[in-house]
Design a protein around this motif. Structure first.
Motif, PDB file in Angstrom:
ATOM      1  N   PRO A 229      32.364  44.321  37.537  1.00 13.66           N
ATOM      2  CA  PRO A 229      33.537  43.500  37.839  1.00 13.66           C
ATOM      3  C   PRO A 229      33.078  42.057  38.017  1.00 13.66           C
ATOM      4  O   PRO A 229      32.160  41.789  38.778  1.00 13.66           O
ATOM      5  N   PRO A 230      33.696  41.133  37.301  1.00 14.96           N
ATOM      6  CA  PRO A 230      33.309  39.735  37.499  1.00 14.96           C
ATOM      7  C   PRO A 230      33.799  39.262  38.856  1.00 14.96           C
ATOM      8  O   PRO A 230      34.601  39.930  39.512  1.00 14.96           O
ATOM      9  N   TYR A 231      33.279  38.115  39.245  1.00 14.53           N
ATOM     10  CA  TYR A 231      33.634  37.532  40.523  1.00 14.53           C
ATOM     11  C   TYR A 231      34.886  36.729  40.314  1.00 14.53           C
ATOM     12  O   TYR A 231      34.844  35.577  39.910  1.00 14.53           O
ATOM     13  N   ARG A 232      36.068  37.353  40.550  1.00 14.73           N
ATOM     14  CA  ARG A 232      37.303  36.675  40.169  1.00 14.73           C
ATOM     15  C   ARG A 232      38.124  36.181  41.352  1.00 14.73           C
ATOM     16  O   ARG A 232      39.239  35.687  41.158  1.00 14.73           O
ATOM     17  N   SER A 233      37.577  36.358  42.565  1.00  7.01           N
ATOM     18  CA  SER A 233      38.370  36.013  43.748  1.00  7.01           C
ATOM     19  C   SER A 233      39.143  34.729  43.521  1.00  7.01           C
ATOM     20  O   SER A 233      40.311  34.623  43.815  1.00  7.01           O
TER      21      SER A 233
END
Lengths: 210, 210, 210
Positions: free
Chosen positions: A196-200
């Motif tokens: 999972p990419p860091y999409r925060s």
């Protein structure tokens, strides 16, 4: 010849081929093929040897340079026959990654005796040639692609280091480690595996900062 | 002073000037001039010495750093007087290329005794400073320009290595080799000499691959 | 532990954090965080040790790698809580710059005894990690930003070198030098300090040259 040296030649040869394929995509001339093949083929191993403080491998044995030149000429002669050169580049890069992360970890372990340093050397050796290739050719770095890449190198280097420190002989540590790295990277290419990419919250541009 | 050392100073000085000219094109401040001049001037020789495993030349003799700083200040003072700074950059780069491919090949031959390694060291020394300059300044790499570039460095390094291994004294090998490299690169700049590019089929973008 | 070693750990830790912040801005996965944190954290010191011809610090002591990994994980866990990650990146980069220009100058002075080389090593150590970070992440180089950057590293390295050669003990040279570098860079960030750029005439594109 020690069988593990084969991993070294394999890594040099396939990375050199990926450099030549990048040259063909950029429509360079034959010298551009030789140059990018050379940089990509021996770049990772050069930085590995410099950091470890041992003589640079191709300065001691110039056969490696001949291998790079041969791959460049081969690709120059045949690349137009290949349907998707970028796909071939990525798969050869996967083989080079697997070969080099194991060989780099082995050399790191032999020289320093530290497992942590061995894993880092495996990752560095496996990824640096591709970084150089992409930077010089002006392509977006393969490291910035969404699928798993560095992870495969880390897993291969870690597998080799753990098995070899645990006492397994060289080839019984190197073989499974090569497979682990190749299967992870190959699965990522084939099935689009990714973390999972860091999409925060996406980054903003420097200009947007008040 | 050994006359061949002149080639080294000449290479450092003109590459430093090209770095400073790149800084002027990017409208950097005086420190940016010093920084880019330094990186470009000593970058190629630094990588050469690291790879050969000999002490880095400017760590042993800091005159080279003073030369880079002087060139940066000179260009800062005078660059606006020059009609085409990019043209000047390319011609100075050609002189640096010729000086450095010969000096790099000589040092490679002295240290390793291998002609193949000598030719590669000549090419590496001659091209690496310019690669660093273009990467840091964010300009398209001079290696990606269509005209002959690396070929000139290769021809100069090869000429020197063949003549010197054949037994000619140092200056009788270095002089013709410098001329060969400079004339090839200069002809490429003046007349647009180039090899046929690899045009069979242009590359596609990664996104186009199914 | 020698107190000056603290500067080294501080430089590694904050540069690693800036690498991880760049990874968060690029929305990479956890491995991308580890990779960019590692490259940025140990890049400058690696090039420093290679050029000085001493063993690379993290090959001798792998605690530095553990520090980078810890910073990457910390940033991965917490970066989304931070309002402006780019601003934080720039301020941490300023601390790393100050720590590393002093430590690099000290190591350069200890190894070579030359003040000129010490200043250059301070600048190189302080700036190289950030250059690598920006190149790999594909961001415009922090060196190309208008405000003062390299100058701060140069001032810090120069202050340390002058004070220490003048005979002041280590911490009385290192402390003021750290402050000089940090205050200059911090002032540049806070108040937009910059040198007059070289604006006499902007550069043209290569294509415009007749």
């Amino acid at each position: 010849m020690d069988p593990i040296i084969l991993l070294d030649y394999a890594g040099v040869a396939v990375f050199a081929a990926t450099g030549a394929l990048a040259a063909s995509r950029k429509q360079l001339d034959i010298i551009g093929f030789l140059f990018l093949a050379g940089f990509t083929g021996i770049g990772g191993g050069t930085i590995r040897d410099l950091v470890l403080g041992v003589p640079v491998f191709w300065v001691q044995n110039h056969d490696y340079i001949v291998v790079c030149a041969a791959m460049a000429i081969l690709v120059y002669a045949g690349a137009h026959l290949i349907e998707s050169r970028y796909k071939l580049l990525l798969w050869l890069d996967a083989i080079g990654l697997a070969a080099y992360c194991v060989f780099g970890a082995w050399k790191g372990l032999v020289v320093t005796g530290s497992g942590v340093v061995a894993v880092v050397m495996g990752m560095l050796t496996a990824t640096f040639g591709g970084i150089l290739r992409d930077q010089i050719a002006g392509e977006p770095s393969v490291l910035m692609r969404p699928e798993i890449y560095v992870t495969a190198a880390m897993a291969g280097a870690l597998t080799f280091t753990v098995l070899h420190i645990a006492g397994l002989p060289l080839m019984l540590s190197a073989g499974p480690a090569f497979l682990v790295a190749f299967l992870i990277r190959g699965g990522a290419l084939r099935f689009g595996w990714s973390f999972p990419p860091y999409r925060s919250r996406p980054g903003r541009h420097p200009e947007d900062i008040p």
